[in-house]
Design an enzyme around this catalytic site. Sequence first.
Site, short mmCIF file in Angstrom:
data_model
loop_
_atom_site.label_atom_id
_atom_site.label_comp_id
_atom_site.label_asym_id
_atom_site.label_seq_id
_atom_site.Cartn_x
_atom_site.Cartn_y
_atom_site.Cartn_z
N ASP A 62 44.83 45.77 44.05
CA ASP A 62 45.96 45.14 44.76
C ASP A 62 46.76 44.31 43.76
O ASP A 62 46.20 43.56 42.96
CB ASP A 62 45.45 44.23 45.88
CG ASP A 62 44.90 45.01 47.06
OD1 ASP A 62 44.92 46.26 47.02
OD2 ASP A 62 44.44 44.38 48.03
N HIS A 207 41.53 43.59 41.88
CA HIS A 207 42.88 43.02 41.78
C HIS A 207 43.37 43.06 40.34
O HIS A 207 42.57 42.93 39.41
CB HIS A 207 42.90 41.58 42.30
CG HIS A 207 42.57 41.46 43.75
ND1 HIS A 207 41.27 41.48 44.22
CD2 HIS A 207 43.36 41.33 44.83
CE1 HIS A 207 41.27 41.37 45.55
NE2 HIS A 207 42.53 41.27 45.94
#
Length: 256
Positions: A62, A207
Amino acid sequence: MRLLILTKRSLLSIGFCLMIGILAAVVTVSSTVRAVQTAASPKENPIYRVESDKKQVAISFDAAWGNEQTAELLDILDEHEVKATFFLVGSWVDNYPESVREIAGRGHDVENHSNTHPHMPELSVADMTEEIRSCNEKIAELTGDTPTLFRPPYGDYNNEVVSSVKSCNMYCVQWDVDSLDWKDPTPEQMTKTVLGKVKDGSIVLMHNGAKNTPAALPSIIKGIQDMGLEIVLIKDLIPEGEYYTDVQGELHLTEN
């Protein structure tokens, strides 16, 4: 005469009480009906994992804020000949268009993580759809491909979010393996967390801006491969055809 007046007052009182009782009953019945309807409404589940016998898993990243580690992550993925799925926020796309092109240019999949990273359930259906549409347009303009996957910010969703995603002809995707990199564990802790949970059909969450993700990524990739699992894109993990997700969020193809 006094007795007659008392009787009228009594009648009025009784009538008033009856009226209140009827209104209360109506409210109770209406509330019950709404509760039954709500309970009867099927829960819309995103995809957390895919039922699979192909020994395949997917790694996803992400990207919502910083960009300091993206290039390093891409180099590590290239070194290990692994492709990953990147969920990008529209504002991140605005800020780092060259990185978006680089991610796509290296063969990774660029997907939708909303336009402004809101809590989607707090929005109207119209605003949910706009969040999805706006980010899709930005990504398509830079990569030439319109996303087919959507990941809700914060993993926050309700029935309306999942339905809105489906109305855009997209899959709503979560994860079943959280690396917890956002908590800044050591690379060793992160690797242990992922390898202790990953299995056929898993979707791993990482992430692009977490402190120790680049240091942990090589050992995570090697560990997954040593388990006999192939790392693929999420869109390649999801089979074609009609599907449903069970209460655990596992995707199953619908039997014909």
